[in-house]
Scaffold this active site. Structure first.
Site, PDB file in Angstrom:
ATOM      1  N   ASP A   1     -11.228  -1.138 -13.882  1.00 35.40           N
ATOM      2  CA  ASP A   1      -9.924  -1.376 -13.377  1.00 35.40           C
ATOM      3  C   ASP A   1      -8.981  -1.141 -14.712  1.00 35.40           C
ATOM      4  OD1 ASP A   1      -7.203  -2.522 -13.035  1.00 35.40           O
ATOM      5  OD2 ASP A   1      -8.129  -3.404 -11.254  1.00 35.40           O
TER       6      ASP A   1
ATOM      7  N   ASN B   1       1.113 -10.607  -9.646  1.00 30.62           N
ATOM      8  CA  ASN B   1      -0.141 -10.738  -9.133  1.00 30.62           C
ATOM      9  C   ASN B   1      -0.583 -12.033  -8.569  1.00 30.62           C
ATOM     10  OD1 ASN B   1      -1.095  -8.461 -11.786  1.00 30.62           O
ATOM     11  ND2 ASN B   1      -0.566  -7.790  -9.653  1.00 30.62           N
TER      12      ASN B   1
ATOM     13  N   ARG C   1      -1.787 -13.770  -5.079  1.00 28.80           N
ATOM     14  CA  ARG C   1      -2.899 -13.674  -4.326  1.00 28.80           C
ATOM     15  C   ARG C   1      -4.197 -13.570  -5.209  1.00 28.80           C
ATOM     16  NH1 ARG C   1       0.470  -9.837  -5.343  1.00 28.80           N
ATOM     17  NH2 ARG C   1      -0.402  -7.429  -5.557  1.00 28.80           N
TER      18      ARG C   1
ATOM     19  N   ASP D   1      -7.834  -0.077  -3.147  1.00 32.82           N
ATOM     20  CA  ASP D   1      -6.895   0.118  -1.986  1.00 32.82           C
ATOM     21  C   ASP D   1      -5.728   1.319  -2.542  1.00 32.82           C
ATOM     22  OD1 ASP D   1      -5.507  -0.336   0.356  1.00 32.82           O
ATOM     23  OD2 ASP D   1      -4.898  -2.239  -0.007  1.00 32.82           O
ATOM     24  N   ASN D   2      -6.523   2.300  -2.924  1.00 34.30           N
ATOM     25  CA  ASN D   2      -5.797   3.601  -3.341  1.00 34.30           C
ATOM     26  C   ASN D   2      -6.422   4.842  -2.808  1.00 34.30           C
ATOM     27  OD1 ASN D   2      -5.829   6.082  -5.212  1.00 34.30           O
ATOM     28  ND2 ASN D   2      -4.234   4.669  -6.315  1.00 34.30           N
TER      29      ASN D   2
ATOM     30  N   CYS E   1       1.280  -2.713  -1.663  1.00 33.31           N
ATOM     31  CA  CYS E   1       1.726  -4.045  -1.740  1.00 33.31           C
ATOM     32  C   CYS E   1       3.213  -4.236  -2.230  1.00 33.31           C
ATOM     33  CB  CYS E   1       0.710  -4.826  -2.521  1.00 33.31           C
ATOM     34  SG  CYS E   1      -0.831  -4.987  -1.727  1.00 33.31           S
TER      35      CYS E   1
END
Length: 316
Positions: free
Chosen positions: A60, A68, A71, A128-129, A183
């Protein structure tokens, strides 16, 4: 009492299953919303223990930001500005000192995806990309390594198990939507993210343990706005033909026709590719590049790829 006694009591786990978890090598791409939930569940279950030569590898490139925290509950206020992969690794070792963690604070591109997939037993796509997801799916499909991928926005999302002995992500999603929210633009609720991350962890454990029925070729969609959970099988989905390859910037060759859609409108006059020339499209989000590549394929030019800027950043 053994740390793992409660799950080892299950006949479908037992000592043999626990040993398989301990020796597993798992690649997790993304330590944000989905990763913040699934990573502690994997480490807590005893996945990737050092003395069994297992490993959890986290990739990452992002740093913890204040938005952030509502969540991504793996992080704390004191972590602001620190690399997510590093903070996640420290938290997992604090949870289970026996786990072997390799954290990499860098972007994932198709070159790294292919290298990393060859070294693991299972891949979890928590980025999520779409560009990252397709790059991982391509690498996993080629290496026949299972992939668990999820996406969440607002109060809904999906999780599925791909590749290995099942169809790839491209078989289920051969094309992209007309527009893609994140998001940041569409918003998201923490419990929805946590639920999808927990489902990813459960699918990953089931795959590592060899549970039947296998989650491969299955998709679960969760809509917490209408309180609906649906499952479907795509085990018989055929692999699509003539899909644009996703490549890294380092893979753009001198002979390629490179079209930067952020700078111009596309293939104008005098820029027609030769019959065997590869055309590489790029844009900011990747959606225009994808559509342009698909249009060129439909016109009969098969050697087409996209190189997307968002590969450098995981959607958080």
């Amino acid at each position: 009492m053994n740390r793992y006694s409660r799950q080892m009591t299950l006949p479908e786990v037992g000592a043999g299953g626990q040993a398989r978890l301990a020796s597993a090598r798992v690649l997790v791409v993304g330590a944000g919303g989905l990763g913040a939930t699934l990573l502690p569940l994997l480490a807590g279950a005893g996945v990737g223990l050092a003395h069994k030569k297992g490993e959890i590898r986290i990739v990452d490139p992002d740093r913890v930001e204040e938005h952030n925290l509502h969540r991504q509950i793996l992080f704390r206020q004191a972590d602001l500005g620190r690399p997510k992969a590093q903070v996640a690794a420290e938290a997992l070792v604090a949870l289970n000192p026996d786990v072997a963690i390799r954290s990499e604070c860098r972007a994932l591109d198709p070159v790294l995806a292919r290298e990393a997939v060859r070294q693991c037993d299972l891949v979890i796509d928590a980025a999520d990309n779409f560009a990252v997801s397709y790059a991982l799916s391509d690498a996993c499909h080629l290496a026949q390594v299972p992939l668990v991928s999820a996406s969440v926005l607002g109060r809904q999302g999906y999780v599925g198990a791909f590749c290995g002995s099942g169809p790839s992500l491209r078989a289920l999603f051969p094309d992209l939507p007309g527009q893609a929210q994140t998001c940041a633009t569409g918003g998201v609720m923490g419990p929805a993210v946590a639920m999808l991350g927990a489902l990813q962890a459960q699918m990953a454990l089931s795959l590592l343990l060899g549970h039947e029925p296998s989650p491969l070729g299955r998709l679960m969609s969760v809509d917490l706005a209408s309180w609906r959970v649906n499952t479907m099988s795509f085990a018989a989905a055929p692999e699509p033909a003539q899909i644009p390859a996703v490549i890294a910037a380092s893979e753009v060759a001198q002979g390629d026709l490179f079209v930067d859609l952020t700078a111009d409108g596309g293939l104008g006059q005098g820029r027609r590719p030769k019959a065997d020339q590869r055309v590489v499209f790029q844009c900011v989000t990747g959606l225009r590049a994808w559509r342009a590549a698909r249009q060129l394929i439909h016109r009969g030019h098969q050697n087409v790829a996209i190189c997307t800027a968002p590969m450098a950043r995981v959607v958080d």
